[in-house]
Design a protein around this motif. Structure first.
Motif, PDB file in Angstrom:
ATOM      1  N   TYR A 782      34.858  19.894   9.601  1.00  0.00           N
ATOM      2  CA  TYR A 782      35.574  21.061  10.146  1.00  0.00           C
ATOM      3  C   TYR A 782      34.534  22.083  10.614  1.00  0.00           C
ATOM      4  O   TYR A 782      33.775  22.611   9.798  1.00  0.00           O
ATOM      5  N   TYR A 783      34.480  22.346  11.898  1.00  0.00           N
ATOM      6  CA  TYR A 783      33.480  23.256  12.446  1.00  0.00           C
ATOM      7  C   TYR A 783      34.139  24.393  13.212  1.00  0.00           C
ATOM      8  O   TYR A 783      35.096  24.174  13.946  1.00  0.00           O
ATOM      9  N   LEU A 784      33.553  25.572  13.047  1.00  0.00           N
ATOM     10  CA  LEU A 784      33.991  26.692  13.880  1.00  0.00           C
ATOM     11  C   LEU A 784      33.050  26.780  15.073  1.00  0.00           C
ATOM     12  O   LEU A 784      31.856  26.534  14.960  1.00  0.00           O
ATOM     13  N   PRO A 786      31.180  28.788  18.132  1.00  0.00           N
ATOM     14  CA  PRO A 786      30.774  30.133  18.542  1.00  0.00           C
ATOM     15  C   PRO A 786      31.515  30.528  19.819  1.00  0.00           C
ATOM     16  O   PRO A 786      31.688  29.704  20.717  1.00  0.00           O
ATOM     17  N   SER A 787      31.956  31.755  19.888  1.00  0.00           N
ATOM     18  CA  SER A 787      32.628  32.198  21.101  1.00  0.00           C
ATOM     19  C   SER A 787      31.614  32.920  21.977  1.00  0.00           C
ATOM     20  O   SER A 787      30.474  33.136  21.586  1.00  0.00           O
ATOM     21  N   SER A 792      30.711  35.870  16.992  1.00  0.00           N
ATOM     22  CA  SER A 792      32.117  35.597  16.690  1.00  0.00           C
ATOM     23  C   SER A 792      32.429  34.126  16.909  1.00  0.00           C
ATOM     24  O   SER A 792      31.698  33.415  17.589  1.00  0.00           O
ATOM     25  N   TYR A 793      33.525  33.703  16.319  1.00  0.00           N
ATOM     26  CA  TYR A 793      33.850  32.273  16.274  1.00  0.00           C
ATOM     27  C   TYR A 793      35.342  32.049  16.426  1.00  0.00           C
ATOM     28  O   TYR A 793      36.138  32.955  16.192  1.00  0.00           O
ATOM     29  N   THR A 794      35.664  30.814  16.779  1.00  0.00           N
ATOM     30  CA  THR A 794      37.070  30.423  16.720  1.00  0.00           C
ATOM     31  C   THR A 794      37.178  29.167  15.871  1.00  0.00           C
ATOM     32  O   THR A 794      36.240  28.375  15.784  1.00  0.00           O
ATOM     33  N   ASN A 795      38.341  29.003  15.274  1.00  0.00           N
ATOM     34  CA  ASN A 795      38.593  27.781  14.520  1.00  0.00           C
ATOM     35  C   ASN A 795      38.735  26.625  15.517  1.00  0.00           C
ATOM     36  O   ASN A 795      39.062  26.834  16.681  1.00  0.00           O
ATOM     37  N   THR A 797      40.390  23.686  17.564  1.00  0.00           N
ATOM     38  CA  THR A 797      41.782  23.458  17.938  1.00  0.00           C
ATOM     39  C   THR A 797      42.193  22.032  17.591  1.00  0.00           C
ATOM     40  O   THR A 797      43.364  21.701  17.629  1.00  0.00           O
ATOM     41  N   LEU A 799      42.060  19.180  14.637  1.00  0.00           N
ATOM     42  CA  LEU A 799      41.773  18.911  13.230  1.00  0.00           C
ATOM     43  C   LEU A 799      40.852  17.710  13.133  1.00  0.00           C
ATOM     44  O   LEU A 799      41.130  16.663  13.717  1.00  0.00           O
ATOM     45  N   THR A 850      51.196  24.095  14.146  1.00  0.00           N
ATOM     46  CA  THR A 850      50.395  23.752  12.975  1.00  0.00           C
ATOM     47  C   THR A 850      49.080  24.524  12.956  1.00  0.00           C
ATOM     48  O   THR A 850      48.355  24.504  11.980  1.00  0.00           O
ATOM     49  N   GLY A 851      48.768  25.166  14.078  1.00  0.00           N
ATOM     50  CA  GLY A 851      47.496  25.868  14.216  1.00  0.00           C
ATOM     51  C   GLY A 851      46.489  25.051  15.002  1.00  0.00           C
ATOM     52  O   GLY A 851      45.433  25.535  15.352  1.00  0.00           O
ATOM     53  N   PHE A 852      46.846  23.794  15.255  1.00  0.00           N
ATOM     54  CA  PHE A 852      45.920  22.876  15.928  1.00  0.00           C
ATOM     55  C   PHE A 852      46.672  22.113  17.012  1.00  0.00           C
ATOM     56  O   PHE A 852      47.808  21.699  16.808  1.00  0.00           O
ATOM     57  N   THR A 853      46.023  21.931  18.137  1.00  0.00           N
ATOM     58  CA  THR A 853      46.710  21.238  19.226  1.00  0.00           C
ATOM     59  C   THR A 853      46.621  19.724  19.077  1.00  0.00           C
ATOM     60  O   THR A 853      47.323  18.987  19.748  1.00  0.00           O
TER      61      THR A 853
END
Lengths: 1140, 487
Positions: A782-784, A786-787, A792-795, A797, A799, A850-853
């Motif tokens: 599971y990696y975030l 970098p934006s 800053s980061y995003t979760n 998309t 899983l 679900t938070g994930f596409t």
């Protein structure tokens, strides 16, 4: 003559002198004991006759000079006694049936009066045969031909009989050859599929083809380099059953996607075969600019075709190519060859030509557009048929200028039009006429020069080959193309039990501009779709309004000026690739050998893209630098052991291991806006340059073993096993084993089939195998991300797969039969296969709630089954001067999606401009879904109250398949004396493509199909709904502009999907080989001149440029969609080849 | 065979070398992405969620809300939104982006909660409420209690009733206001207030006010009571009280923090898009000072909009206006640093004006109404001081007195003020029926301005059972079904 005379005398003399012995035996088998001191030869020979009981015949005169001979042997064969006795004489003996004849040695044998016989050996196509065995029957002298097919035998002058044999050809005898004459030319006829045909299989192991239980195809290097100036892969088209090539049509890079036996993965990033050069896998796949082939907005761009590692191989360096068509053949290569493998053997100097040999190969290739859509030249720009045309407001009225071509008909009437000199509306009215070349003039003739120089040489133990290649390409669009320089070196050394071979290649590819493909305001083909016949192409040429600041795109302000695109929107490439390998083999004993091998392939590209100020997409410009480094290392060892297990059973056992390491760095640095126009450096960035890094590292370690059993050379069985450990899978599941069993039986040797006289060979083969497959790096954790905003980061998309991810499993079963008739003149090789791919590692879509596409998940079961057929025929008798060989291939694949993930009803494999390629349980891979006409209950198209067809966008339906029903190719090779001629047709039946270009061209009135009803309006075929809900036949006259626009609407996939069946005249080649006489005067070993053509004719109903098209989208080629393809080309060329 | 055995030693050695030298132990490290990270500070998730969420709402408002609500009329062939026609996948980007961004906020809340980082907890609740309220206001019932739980393998979230979602997010906003703590650190990448906690509290309460007014038709929510409580205690519940306080995306103009309309092709932004007639007429009638901020002038120099809901040919003819042309969106809106609103002081004033008008709070509706207009003019950087403002407020079609102090006038002015304020004008229209918009002859959907959006293709395809249940519950997944707060 002298020998015959002697023989006659001998026979006469012996009849008088010698009694007939009681028993006749061979002189090698009969042993005698003899003790003689200082005797003359006559006495010694008589004693031998007595002791052995074998008649010894000799001429008295001949033996007279020899006195004082002593012999002291006990229990020694007659032949060795004779050898000993005659050692110091000018005599020799020959053993004939029941007797021994003593005669004089020929003068040449002791070095006097030598002359020679020389000649050249070729196959029926005229190709030089190296390694052919030449035997002078009378003297039992041998030699072999060199790599250019030449031989020379030094003999005493006379007339002899020559026997010429070659492992793959029929042996031929030539009587009464005189010494000292001009070189003789010998043609051997044969068949590529003779029993002794040796092929390269997995891990570089050479095998007799008859021992294989799985399907392979071998293509000779000559076949490839003959007609292919650019991407050599195109030369496989039509020649390998089961091989499918998808072409991107995205520029001179010419990248293609290969699949064998259909797409076996739901993930289009997978499913391509492994590429192996000289036993070592090399880079495949591509890292592009991740461009979108359509719908690119904001700071995204359409794709550039930079080529891929496979396409870049120099055809001139290829000796041959072996295609391992299925998993059984490739099982020893492990997961990377889950979709088959393509083995390339490069040219080397393995024949150990001792003297320096220089080969020069020069060709020029011209290419032009193969086929144009049916453009109309009757109506000019305009949204509808106005009474006038006006570019901008004029005394005639407001502007009617449009990107559509529904305007007034051309009849020379006078209108206010665009004036290219003043770049505004002309002051005077000018005639309204069509430029019928407005599309053709957009293109130029492409030219490619290809020159290769190669040197070979060596001594008895070492040999080397060096080649240098220079390619200069100009594409069919101005200011695009590339140059390519390729250096290849190989060496072989043989030192007693130790062999070392190396290969080293350095490639440099460079381009000042590769065009943007796809459908976007800055792609050339996009702009072309919106031009009209009233505007000649030359009107666009003055593309600056203010240099570097403002382009002139007044003719169509919503797209970039085409010449602005070609001369200012530059995409450069500077690519260095180094690849090579070292192989060391040590023969531990006659039965055992050990091989160590290492290879590296490193490809570094530096690419820049420049976007000037005022481009539609990037108003304040843009500059990007992309550095892509791809590296692959492979190390392996292989231990081989051969043993005769039983009298009739041979075993060959091999075991080995390998390490594969792959490293990719893909660094993008972008100046998203420029401070000063016209300066393209990162230093000129208006904002902090954006940096995106996408690395990938991977390693696979493997151990494997192979056992081959051979019973009496007619029953064969192979067992292979391999275990891989992949870094990309979770620890618990990162080890996976796979196996294969394959066998073949030569029925024509096992059983007496002489009752079937026509049948000359029958082989039955079969195999079962199971292959695993890993995945890409970093798909478990599971990696975030970098934006762009610092810190800053995003979760994610998607899983990640987590610890439960398992390897994919592909199980393959295949059966084949190889049957030949009439002395192998007609052969059929038929294969049936059935493969299941399960546990596919896929990104399965989720409800984004679900938070994930999507999620990475093992899912799906696909079945692929099909048949592959190769037919070979030699139509004319082998002895005929004219030779005609025909080869036919046919293949058909059916796929079935048996399962998807639980609760997942479909998986979108590719998204087109409209519609999808979707996998649905019960459907097939490649099914295209999209919306179509709204239809009444009786199936007729429903029209609205303006007479326009209605489109049902609610319900997507299956509209076709990107996969053809079958593919076939037929090649003919004819040769007559020094001429050879060959041509190849290939094509496919079925397969469909959604054409985005057609939607635009049809809807904008550019094509002839939009001509009906221009003046009177058009009544569409179908019905219209009454107020009460019932339907009546459509009776509403629609205006043509509206009608065609609606009919060919992008959403109406049904109207823009077309059958992609086609037949192409793929290759034509005519070669003339210089005669031996001419060669001698030139001082050359061999020379030939050939003319060729490629993709000369296209027969299809597909309305756009070429049905053989897929889309380059992001970093992959997606079948089923066309999104502004470049026209495919027809090319002609000439090649001169000479070897000194 | 003997020699084979002898060489087994060699094989074993080679195996040992090949496996020993680079053992699979390295695989863990090798399969770790060297660029991405596995854990981050909670506040580092805020900036991209704010930026992407804002852009989604603004971009889609430009595409959908502005067409439905007749701010603009697209004359090109590809958009039929003004005629209430939508492709099946039209709403996928909204659903996808807002859920993904709300998930970032859900993760941010969890991570902040572990560290007892109250300010990031509170900011996450507010952002999430913003995204989720937009989702439920567009679609009605949506997955909520089981949403954002993909990491727990909850892959088929059930849909919740809109009422329960509203109850939950209103409680979250209340809680956020309580836990924001000026005395604690706020380590953040905040693009809206740069970590100003007081302004965050004002934004939080103003958001709660917006949502309370939204559900005020539902007596069970006791919106009037809660509004009165907030209004009555400004110390505990500070509201946005100036233009300086309002939640705006004040783009710096330097990448990546730019107004992305800048990157949009002119054709997509204003090329074939014209201003709508109702807006231009309203503004022309009152000589509205904001017109030049919203629109361009046509050839003779007038602000002219075109009617919505006609077929393509007629629409093109309207746009051409006999050669005189019509207004398009002001080009300044495409500026790289042009600020766009999230929740404005103007909106807060209109919300309070409505509360006062309806008697939920004891206050002068007219003064909030006037303040709302003034705040809007100032937000759009228009000249208000001097006589400009009073002249405008005293125009008969503006003045909010007597019988004209009604919802139609209030929402009419709010409609002008909510230009490019997300989908607020559409939500107001669905709640109040104002402003009254003409329906063109070519509109579909039985002539009904859509009361909701249809569920996106992606949820239908991937969460079918729950989708079916949700669709059945609202009497079919239609553009004309009403969401809970509309009933």
């Amino acid at each position: 003559m002298k020998q015959i005379y002697l023989l006659v005398l001998l026979v006469l003399g012996s009849q008088l002198l010698m009694p007939r012995p009681a028993n006749a035996q061979s002189p090698a088998a009969v042993k005698i004991t003899l003790k003689l001191q200082h005797q003359n030869l006559r006495t010694v020979l008589s004693s031998i006759q007595k002791a052995s009981g074998i008649q010894v015949i000799f001429n008295e005169e001949l033996v007279l000079p020899y006195q004082n001979i002593s012999v002291n042997v006990s229990n020694v064969s007659v032949s060795s006694v004779l050898t000993q006795v005659l050692k110091d004489t000018k005599l020799k003996y020959i053993a004939q049936a029941n007797k021994i004849v003593i005669l004089a040695k020929q003068e040449s044998e002791d070095g006097s009066q030598e002359t020679s016989i020389s000649g050249h050996v070729s196959d029926e196509t005229g190709k030089a045969l190296s390694g052919a065995n030449i035997k002078l029957i009378e003297l039992n002298k041998h030699t072999t031909t060199n790599s250019s097919g030449f031989f020379q035998l030094t003999v005493q002058s006379g007339t002899y009989t020559l026997e010429i044999s070659h492992v793959s050809y029929e042996t031929k005898q030539i009587q009464r050859v005189k010494t000292g004459g001009s070189p003789i030319h010998i043609q051997l006829s044969g068949h590529e599929h003779t029993l002794e045909n040796v092929v390269v299989t997995a891990l570089g192991i050479k095998r007799e083809e008859k021992s294989l239980g799985y399907a392979i195809t071998k293509i000779d290097g000559e076949e490839i380099s003959k007609t292919v100036p650019g991407n050599w892969v195109n030369a496989l088209s039509g020649k390998v059953p089961g091989l499918n090539i998808s072409r991107a049509g995205a520029g001179p890079g010419g990248t293609v996607r290969i699949t064998l036996r259909g797409q076996n993965s739901l993930d289009l990033d997978k499913g391509e075969p492994l590429i192996v050069i000289d036993g070592v896998p090399v880079l495949s796949g591509m890292v592009g600019n991740n461009g979108l082939s359509y719908g690119a907005t904001g700071n995204t761009e359409p794709p550039v075709d930079y080529g891929n590692a496979l396409s870049d191989i120099n055809a001139e360096d290829i000796k041959d190519v072996t295609v391992l068509r299925g998993p059984s053949a490739a099982a020893l290569y492990g997961s990377r060859a889950a979709s088959g493998a393509i083995l390339i053997t490069t040219k080397n100097n393995a024949d150990r030509k001792e003297r320096l040999n220089i080969t020069f190969n020069s060709s020029v290739n011209l290419e032009g557009v193969l086929h144009y859509p049916d453009f109309q030249y009757e109506y000019g720009a305009g949204n509808t048929i106005n009474t006038y045309f006006s570019y901008g407001a004029s005394p005639d009225g407001p502007s009617t200028n449009s990107t559509r071509s529904f305007g007034p008909a051309f009849s020379g009437q006078l209108y206010y039009q665009y004036d290219p000199v003043t770049k505004t509306r002309g002051i005077e009215k000018t005639p309204w006429v069509a430029d019928k070349n407005y599309v053709k003039d957009a293109f130029v003739t492409g030219v490619t020069y290809n020159n290769t120089l190669s040197l070979t040489g060596g001594d008895s133990k070492n040999s080397v080959r060096l080649s240098y290649n220079d390619v200069r390409n100009k594409y069919i669009l101005p200011n695009t193309g590339y140059t390519f320089n390729r250096l290849a070196f190989s060496s072989n050394s043989k030192l007693k039990n130790f062999q070392l071979s190396t290969g080293f290649n350095y490639y440099h590819k460079q381009s000042d501009n590769l065009p943007l493909s796809g459908y976007n305001t800055n792609s050339f083909m996009y702009g072309l779709m919106y031009r009209s016949a009233n505007i000649p192409a030359s009107y666009y040429k003055d593309y600056w309004d203010i240099k570097d600041v403002d382009q002139n795109n007044l003719l169509n302000p919503s797209v970039d000026n085409p010449y602005f695109i070609l001369y200012e929107n530059l995409n450069t490439l500077d690519q260095d690739r180094i690849f090579g390998n070292v192989t060391a083999t040590y023969n531990l004993s006659k039965k055992m050998s050990l091989m160590l091998r290492g290879g590296i392939d490193q490809n570094s590209s530096f690419r820049t893209t420049r976007r000037p100020y005022s481009s539609i997409r990037f108003a304040v410009g843009r500059y990007q630098e992309q550095t892509v480094m791809m590296q692959e290392q492979n190390y392996d060892f292989l231990y081989k052991y051969d043993e005769k297990l039983l009298h009739d059973l041979d075993l060959s056992f091999s075991a080995g291991g390998s390490i594969f390491k792959n490293k990719i760095q893909n660094n993008l640095i972008t100046a998203e806006r420029l401070s000063t126009p016209g300066i393209y450096t990162l230093g000129n960035a208006k904002d902090r340059p954006l940096i995106v890094l996408s690395p990938a590292n991977k390693e696979v370690q493997s151990l494997y073993a192979l056992a081959q059993f051979n019973y009496k050379n007619f029953l064969f069985m192979d067992v292979t096993g391999r275990n891989d450990w992949s870094s990309t899978l979770p620890k618990a599941n990162n080890s996976y084993f796979y196996y294969s069993f394959s066998g073949s039986a030569i029925a024509s040797e096992i059983f007496d089939l002489s009752a079937f006289r026509a049948l000359s060979y029958l082989k039955i083969k079969g195999s079962v195998s199971q292959v695993g497959n890993d995945t890409d790096p970093y798909r478990t954790g599971y990696y975030l991300t970098p934006s762009e905003f610092g810190g800053s980061y995003t979760n994610p998309t998607t899983l990640p797969g987590g610890d439960s991810l398992k390897p994919e499993i592909i199980t393959n079963r295949e059966l084949g039969i190889d049957i030949r008739f009439f002395g192998n003149r007609l052969g059929f090789d038929l294969t049936y296969y059935n493969a299941n791919s399960s546990n596919q590692i896929l990104t399965v879509p989720n409800d984004p709630a679900t938070g994930f596409t999507g999620r990475i998940f093992n899912a799906g079961l696909i079945n692929n089954r099909g048949i592959e057929l190769a037919v070979n025929a030699n139509l004319l008798h082998k002895k005929s001067k004219l030779q005609w060989k025909t080869m036919l291939t046919y293949s058909s694949n059916r796929s079935l999606v048996k399962e998807l993930a639980p609760n997942v009803s479909e998986i979108i494999m590719a998204t087109g401009p409209r519609g999808f390629v979707k996998a649905i349980v019960g459907g097939s891979i490649g099914d295209i879904y999209g919306s179509g006409y709204l239809r009444a209950p009786n199936g007729e198209i429903v029209h609205d109250d303006k007479g326009l067809p209605l489109i049902d966008t609610e319900n997507l339906k299956i509209l076709g398949s990107a996969v053809p029903d079958f593919k076939a190719g037929i090649q003919n090779q004819l040769s007559y004396n020094q001429f050879s001629f060959s041509f190849l047709f290939d094509g496919q039946k079925g397969g469909d493509i959604y054409s985005f270009s057609h939607s635009v061209l049809g809807g904008a009135g550019k094509l002839k199909s939009s001509l009906p009803g221009r003046y009177d309006g058009i009544i569409g075929e179908g019905v219209v709904q009454n107020a009460d809900g019932s339907y009546r036949k459509n009776d509403i006259v629609a205006t043509p502009g509206d009608y065609y626009n609606q009919k060919y609407l992008r959403d109406n996939a049904e109207a823009n999907i077309f059958d992609a069946s086609f037949i192409k005249l793929r290759e034509v080649s005519l070669e003339y080989r210089f005669s031996a006489k001419l060669l001698k005067s030139l001082g050359a070993n061999s020379a030939s001149f050939s003319l060729y053509g490629r993709d000369l004719l296209l027969f299809t109903k597909f309305p756009l440029y070429d049905p053989e098209i897929a889309t380059l989208n992001r970093n992959r080629i997606e079948p089923g969609f066309e999104t502004g393809q470049f026209p495919s080309t027809r090319s002609f060329g000439a090649t001169l080849k000479a070897s000194f | 065979m003997k020699t084979l055995l002898k060489h087994l030693q060699l094989i074993s050695f080679l195996l040992a070398v090949s496996l020993g030298s680079s053992c699979t132990k390295d695989f863990d490290q090798l399969n770790t992405d060297p660029v991405r990270v596995t854990s981050v500070a909670p506040g580092s998730l805020l900036a991209p969620a704010q930026f992407d969420g804002m852009w989604l709402i603004t971009r889609r408002a430009h595409r959908l809300n502005n067409e439905i609500m007749q701010y603009t009329v697209e004359t090109g062939a590809l958009n039929d939104f003004a005629r209430y026609e939508f492709k099946e996948n039209e709403f996928d980007p909204i659903w996808t982006t807002l859920y993904v961004k709300a998930n970032d906020m859900s993760e941010m809340y969890k991570s902040a909660e572990q560290r007892n980082d109250v300010n990031n907890m509170a900011a996450a609740l507010v952002m999430k409420a913003w995204f989720v309220s937009n989702l439920t206001d567009m679609f009605g019932d949506i997955p909520y209690t089981e949403a954002f739980r993909g990491r727990d393998d909850l892959l088929y979230p059930k849909y919740d009733s809109q009422q329960s979602i509203y109850t939950s997010i209103l409680a979250d906003l209340k809680k956020a206001n309580e836990i924001f703590d000026e005395n604690k650190a706020f380590e953040t990448t905040d693009l809206i207030y740069s970590g100003d906690i007081i302004k965050w509290k004002k934004f939080t309460n103003s958001m709660r006010l917006r949502l309370l007014v939204r559900v005020s038709n539902k007596s069970e929510m006791n919106a009037p009571g809660q509004i009165a409580e907030m209004f009555g205690n400004p110390t505990k519940y500070p509201l946005i009280g100036s233009n300086d306080d309002e939640a705006m995306m004040r783009y710096s103009g330097t990448k990546p923090f730019i107004n992305l309309f800048l990157e949009m092709a002119a054709a997509e932004f204003s090329g074939s898009r014209r201003m709508g007639k109702p807006l231009m007429d309203m503004m022309n009638n009152t000589v509205d000072g904001r017109r030049f901020r919203y629109a361009t002038r046509n050839t003779p120099g007038a602000y002219v909009g075109i009617p919505s809901g006609y077929d393509e040919q007629k629409t093109i003819a309207f746009a051409d206006n006999g050669g005189l042309k019509t207004s398009t969106l002001a080009t300044t809106l495409k500026g790289g640093s042009y600020p766009f609103p999230i929740l404005t002081w103007s909106e807060v004033n209109f919300l309070l004006a409505e509360a006062a008008l309806k008697g939920w709070i004891t206050a002068d509706a007219q003064s909030y109404y006037n303040k709302g207009i003034e705040a809007s003019w100032k937000q759009w950087n228009c000249t208000w001081d001097g006589t400009a403002g009073t002249t405008y407020l005293n125009r008969p079609t503006v003045r909010f007195t007597g019988a004209n102090a009604n919802m139609e006038r209030l929402i009419g002015q709010k409609y002008i003020a909510m230009f490019f304020s997300g989908f607020e004008s559409w939500y107001d229209y669905r709640r109040t029926g104002y402003p009254v918009l003409p329906k063109g002859p070519a509109v579909k959907n039985d002539g009904i301005l859509p009361t909701r959006f249809e569920y996106p293709l992606i949820t239908k395809a991937t969460n079918k059972a729950n989708y079916d249940a949700a669709a059945a519950k609202i009497g079919g997944d239609k553009l004309t079904s009403k969401v809970w707060w509309q009933n």
